[in-house]
Write an enzyme that holds these catalytic residues in place. Sequence first.
Site, PDB file in Angstrom:
ATOM      1  N   GLN A  70       0.836  -1.191   0.000  1.00 20.68           N
ATOM      2  CA  GLN A  70       0.000   0.000   0.000  1.00 20.68           C
ATOM      3  C   GLN A  70       0.877   1.250   0.000  1.00 20.68           C
ATOM      4  O   GLN A  70       1.975   1.257   0.542  1.00 20.68           O
ATOM      5  CB  GLN A  70      -0.927   0.026   1.228  1.00 20.68           C
ATOM      6  CG  GLN A  70      -1.945  -1.077   1.265  1.00 20.68           C
ATOM      7  CD  GLN A  70      -1.402  -2.350   1.913  1.00 20.68           C
ATOM      8  OE1 GLN A  70      -0.208  -2.547   2.060  1.00 20.68           O
ATOM      9  NE2 GLN A  70      -2.304  -3.238   2.294  1.00 20.68           N
ATOM     10  N   THR A  71       0.367   2.317  -0.579  1.00 21.26           N
ATOM     11  CA  THR A  71       1.124   3.568  -0.672  1.00 21.26           C
ATOM     12  C   THR A  71       1.661   3.998   0.685  1.00 21.26           C
ATOM     13  O   THR A  71       2.815   4.418   0.800  1.00 21.26           O
ATOM     14  CB  THR A  71       0.242   4.683  -1.266  1.00 21.26           C
ATOM     15  OG1 THR A  71      -0.283   4.231  -2.521  1.00 21.26           O
ATOM     16  CG2 THR A  71       1.023   5.960  -1.485  1.00 21.26           C
TER      17      THR A  71
END
Length: 185
Positions: A70-71
């Site tokens: 995930q970012t």
Amino acid sequence: MVLLHILRKLRRQEHELRTLVLGLDNAGKTTLCKRLLGEPLNEIAATLGFNITTLEHRDYKINLWDVGGQTSLRSYWRNYFESTDAIVWVVDSADRRRLDDCAKELHDLLQDERLLGATLLVLANKQDLDGALGPDEIRDHLRLHSITTHHWRVFPCSAFTSDDSLLNAIDWMLDDVASRLLTLD
């Protein structure tokens, strides 16, 4: 040079590899790890942090560090770089809209000096989906030909319909790491 010689000797005796499994979220990293370990694929949740598993293959212990993509988690990847022998970069071959992000993250990652020389195995995952890009297209989108600091290769695969392609990819990774790190000068 003496220290490097000693480290190579120890690694050759242990046949143990530290392998980071990285890529954007939803690329299939955890699914691939579970497939390699022969675990059921019916319940897979997003990795929020990391999972460590050990795959024993061809007299090697491959410690797989499956790190969330995930970012918000990518800035933490660098915390796992120390003593990495190989990077397994997993790409969702059917997610064309995020390939530029995928390429940027990969190239940023490879700039870290702690990863210099690590073998780079790119798995073009989700080949079972309609519209999935083939390995040559993935290679071009990720600009892999510009990478000169790592040995790399792209393998097509599908975590869900896995065949021998996944094991062939792992075999290539083992051979590459062994040729560089597990032999004496």
